[in-house]
Design a protein around this motif. Structure first.
Motif, PDB file in Angstrom:
ATOM      1  N   ALA A 149       0.829  -1.204   0.000  1.00  0.00           N
ATOM      2  CA  ALA A 149       0.000   0.000   0.000  1.00  0.00           C
ATOM      3  C   ALA A 149       0.869   1.262   0.000  1.00  0.00           C
ATOM      4  O   ALA A 149       0.535   2.257  -0.650  1.00  0.00           O
ATOM      5  CB  ALA A 149      -0.935  -0.007   1.213  1.00  0.00           C
ATOM      6  N   TRP A 150       2.015   1.196   0.709  1.00  0.00           N
ATOM      7  CA  TRP A 150       2.911   2.348   0.716  1.00  0.00           C
ATOM      8  C   TRP A 150       3.563   2.552  -0.655  1.00  0.00           C
ATOM      9  O   TRP A 150       3.857   3.682  -1.042  1.00  0.00           O
ATOM     10  CB  TRP A 150       3.988   2.175   1.794  1.00  0.00           C
ATOM     11  CG  TRP A 150       3.502   2.576   3.147  1.00  0.00           C
ATOM     12  CD1 TRP A 150       3.245   1.767   4.209  1.00  0.00           C
ATOM     13  CD2 TRP A 150       3.187   3.904   3.571  1.00  0.00           C
ATOM     14  NE1 TRP A 150       2.783   2.496   5.268  1.00  0.00           N
ATOM     15  CE2 TRP A 150       2.743   3.816   4.918  1.00  0.00           C
ATOM     16  CE3 TRP A 150       3.232   5.150   2.960  1.00  0.00           C
ATOM     17  CZ2 TRP A 150       2.351   4.932   5.649  1.00  0.00           C
ATOM     18  CZ3 TRP A 150       2.838   6.272   3.689  1.00  0.00           C
ATOM     19  CH2 TRP A 150       2.408   6.158   5.021  1.00  0.00           C
ATOM     20  N   ILE A 151       3.777   1.472  -1.391  1.00  0.00           N
ATOM     21  CA  ILE A 151       4.302   1.616  -2.755  1.00  0.00           C
ATOM     22  C   ILE A 151       3.296   2.373  -3.617  1.00  0.00           C
ATOM     23  O   ILE A 151       3.650   3.262  -4.401  1.00  0.00           O
ATOM     24  CB  ILE A 151       4.613   0.238  -3.364  1.00  0.00           C
ATOM     25  CG1 ILE A 151       5.741  -0.441  -2.572  1.00  0.00           C
ATOM     26  CG2 ILE A 151       5.006   0.363  -4.831  1.00  0.00           C
ATOM     27  CD1 ILE A 151       6.066  -1.840  -3.055  1.00  0.00           C
ATOM     28  N   VAL A 152       2.020   2.051  -3.461  1.00  0.00           N
ATOM     29  CA  VAL A 152       0.969   2.750  -4.202  1.00  0.00           C
ATOM     30  C   VAL A 152       0.919   4.219  -3.810  1.00  0.00           C
ATOM     31  O   VAL A 152       0.746   5.107  -4.668  1.00  0.00           O
ATOM     32  CB  VAL A 152      -0.391   2.071  -3.951  1.00  0.00           C
ATOM     33  CG1 VAL A 152      -1.526   2.862  -4.607  1.00  0.00           C
ATOM     34  CG2 VAL A 152      -0.381   0.641  -4.471  1.00  0.00           C
ATOM     35  N   LEU A 153       1.106   4.494  -2.530  1.00  0.00           N
ATOM     36  CA  LEU A 153       1.015   5.876  -2.060  1.00  0.00           C
ATOM     37  C   LEU A 153       2.228   6.715  -2.442  1.00  0.00           C
ATOM     38  O   LEU A 153       2.096   7.908  -2.765  1.00  0.00           O
ATOM     39  CB  LEU A 153       0.849   5.893  -0.537  1.00  0.00           C
ATOM     40  CG  LEU A 153      -0.474   5.390   0.024  1.00  0.00           C
ATOM     41  CD1 LEU A 153      -0.398   5.269   1.542  1.00  0.00           C
ATOM     42  CD2 LEU A 153      -1.608   6.326  -0.366  1.00  0.00           C
ATOM     43  N   LEU A 154       3.434   6.112  -2.414  1.00  0.00           N
ATOM     44  CA  LEU A 154       4.669   6.893  -2.529  1.00  0.00           C
ATOM     45  C   LEU A 154       5.270   6.940  -3.926  1.00  0.00           C
ATOM     46  O   LEU A 154       6.182   7.742  -4.163  1.00  0.00           O
ATOM     47  CB  LEU A 154       5.726   6.326  -1.568  1.00  0.00           C
ATOM     48  CG  LEU A 154       5.382   6.351  -0.069  1.00  0.00           C
ATOM     49  CD1 LEU A 154       6.505   5.715   0.730  1.00  0.00           C
ATOM     50  CD2 LEU A 154       5.124   7.770   0.411  1.00  0.00           C
ATOM     51  N   ASN A 155       4.826   6.111  -4.858  1.00  0.00           N
ATOM     52  CA  ASN A 155       5.458   6.108  -6.175  1.00  0.00           C
ATOM     53  C   ASN A 155       5.223   7.439  -6.887  1.00  0.00           C
ATOM     54  O   ASN A 155       4.321   8.203  -6.518  1.00  0.00           O
ATOM     55  CB  ASN A 155       4.968   4.918  -7.011  1.00  0.00           C
ATOM     56  CG  ASN A 155       3.548   5.107  -7.504  1.00  0.00           C
ATOM     57  OD1 ASN A 155       3.278   5.867  -8.419  1.00  0.00           O
ATOM     58  ND2 ASN A 155       2.616   4.384  -6.882  1.00  0.00           N
ATOM     59  N   PRO A 156       6.031   7.765  -7.906  1.00  0.00           N
ATOM     60  CA  PRO A 156       5.944   9.086  -8.559  1.00  0.00           C
ATOM     61  C   PRO A 156       4.546   9.450  -9.046  1.00  0.00           C
ATOM     62  O   PRO A 156       4.207  10.636  -9.111  1.00  0.00           O
ATOM     63  CB  PRO A 156       6.926   8.958  -9.727  1.00  0.00           C
ATOM     64  CG  PRO A 156       7.925   7.949  -9.254  1.00  0.00           C
ATOM     65  CD  PRO A 156       7.150   6.966  -8.435  1.00  0.00           C
ATOM     66  N   ALA A 157       3.723   8.456  -9.394  1.00  0.00           N
ATOM     67  CA  ALA A 157       2.357   8.733  -9.838  1.00  0.00           C
ATOM     68  C   ALA A 157       1.330   8.405  -8.759  1.00  0.00           C
ATOM     69  O   ALA A 157       0.129   8.315  -9.054  1.00  0.00           O
ATOM     70  CB  ALA A 157       2.051   7.932 -11.103  1.00  0.00           C
ATOM     71  N   GLY A 158       1.797   8.224  -7.524  1.00  0.00           N
ATOM     72  CA  GLY A 158       0.909   7.831  -6.434  1.00  0.00           C
ATOM     73  C   GLY A 158       0.130   8.988  -5.855  1.00  0.00           C
ATOM     74  O   GLY A 158       0.266  10.151  -6.272  1.00  0.00           O
ATOM     75  N   LEU A 159      -0.663   8.671  -4.833  1.00  0.00           N
ATOM     76  CA  LEU A 159      -1.552   9.662  -4.245  1.00  0.00           C
ATOM     77  C   LEU A 159      -0.794  10.802  -3.585  1.00  0.00           C
ATOM     78  O   LEU A 159      -1.188  11.966  -3.695  1.00  0.00           O
ATOM     79  CB  LEU A 159      -2.470   8.974  -3.224  1.00  0.00           C
ATOM     80  CG  LEU A 159      -3.444   7.918  -3.783  1.00  0.00           C
ATOM     81  CD1 LEU A 159      -4.232   7.283  -2.648  1.00  0.00           C
ATOM     82  CD2 LEU A 159      -4.372   8.553  -4.792  1.00  0.00           C
ATOM     83  N   VAL A 160       0.304  10.488  -2.889  1.00  0.00           N
ATOM     84  CA  VAL A 160       1.043  11.536  -2.182  1.00  0.00           C
ATOM     85  C   VAL A 160       1.668  12.509  -3.176  1.00  0.00           C
ATOM     86  O   VAL A 160       1.537  13.734  -3.041  1.00  0.00           O
ATOM     87  CB  VAL A 160       2.123  10.917  -1.277  1.00  0.00           C
ATOM     88  CG1 VAL A 160       2.972  12.008  -0.631  1.00  0.00           C
ATOM     89  CG2 VAL A 160       1.479  10.044  -0.198  1.00  0.00           C
TER      90      VAL A 160
END
Length: 281
Positions: free
Chosen positions: A119-130
């Motif tokens: 889930a953190w990979i989804v959040l932190l990747n360059p196109a993620g939510l963060v």
């Protein structure tokens, strides 16, 4: 049946469980240190050596161990800074809310560790939510994934609930009359906290710190996924020795080092707890 014999019989299943799944595996680990790796991996039971111990002190592995200590130490410090205020707030909340707040604190444990890490990979990747949110205000994208920051963030997120539970338990055992006496003598709230509350809850802080540090230094999933394989921690090194290099004796040597570190930390935490109980009594 005498009470002592009844107590022993009640403890026997737990003692056998610990013996079979903790004591004997640890003894096996320490025994493998003195054997050589087989030609095709595994263990050569016919050859004994001290080479594994010498290799463990090689500067290459010392650097990995130092990085592991540093990352685990930073994760522990941040987890304490986050977990102590949370535990303190829960302990000061109305009693009818405390169970619900503790439930929210341990809610992440209801999800598999791998899923939480992905889930953190989804959040932190360059196109993620963060990064998408940061880009909307002109601050992104930032390199938040596959680096040391991501590893520390993942460790803190996964292990902070242990800190909250340990410190909350210590705060619950704290006699409120000590703080009342301190205020009656004219101490400020800050002075009461630093000279009464914090020292008396030090065993809980130590227990939480040991939990986070030991689990972090031996972790290999978080550095592998959130670190992108760009650097190794002690857990990754041990994992590779057993499953990739198939050098079980050297993997056992590194594992024994972590076991010794864990025992030293647990012994220190036990001494601190005993000292705190003695001062309280």
């Amino acid at each position: 049946m005498t009470p002592s014999r009844a107590s022993f019989l009640l403890m026997l299943p737990g003692l056998l469980w610990l013996l079979a799944l903790m004591v004997l595996p640890c003894l096996l680990i320490f025994g493998l240190i003195f054997f050589e790796r087989g030609i095709y991996g595994g263990i050569d039971w016919s050859a004994m050596t001290l080479e594994n111990i010498r290799r463990a002190f090689d500067p290459l592995y010392a650097v990995i161990l130092w990085d592991s200590f540093r990352i685990a130490g930073l994760s522990t410090l941040i987890a304490l800074l986050v977990g102590y205020p949370a535990a303190y707030a829960i302990s000061k909340a109305p009693e009818r809310w405390q169970t619900g707040l503790l439930f929210l604190a341990i809610l992440p444990f209801w999800t598999n560790y791998l899923i939480r890490t992905y889930a953190w990979i989804v959040l932190l990747n360059p196109a993620g939510l963060v990064n998408t949110a940061l880009a909307s205000v002109g601050l992104g994208p930032l390199p938040l994934l596959y680096n040391e920051f991501a590893v520390i963030l993942g460790l803190v997120y996964n292990y902070t609930p242990f800190v909250v539970l340990a410190i909350f338990a210590a705060l619950q055992r704290l006699d409120p009359s000590y703080a009342e006496a301190s205020r009656d003598l004219g101490a400020t709230a800050a002075t009461t906290y630093w000279r009464i509350t914090l020292p008396l809850t030090a065993p809980g802080v130590a227990a939480g710190a040991v939990f986070v540090f030991v689990l972090s230094i031996g972790n290999f999933i978080t550095p592998d996924l959130l670190g992108g394989g760009k650097f190794q921690m002690a857990g990754n090194l041990i994992y590779d020795q057993f499953l990739s290099a198939r050098d079980w004796p050297f993997g056992a040597t590194l594992s024994a080092g972590l076991i010794i570190i864990m025992l030293v930390l647990l012994f220190a935490q036990a001494l601190l707890s005993r000292r705190a109980i003695g001062e309280r009594s």
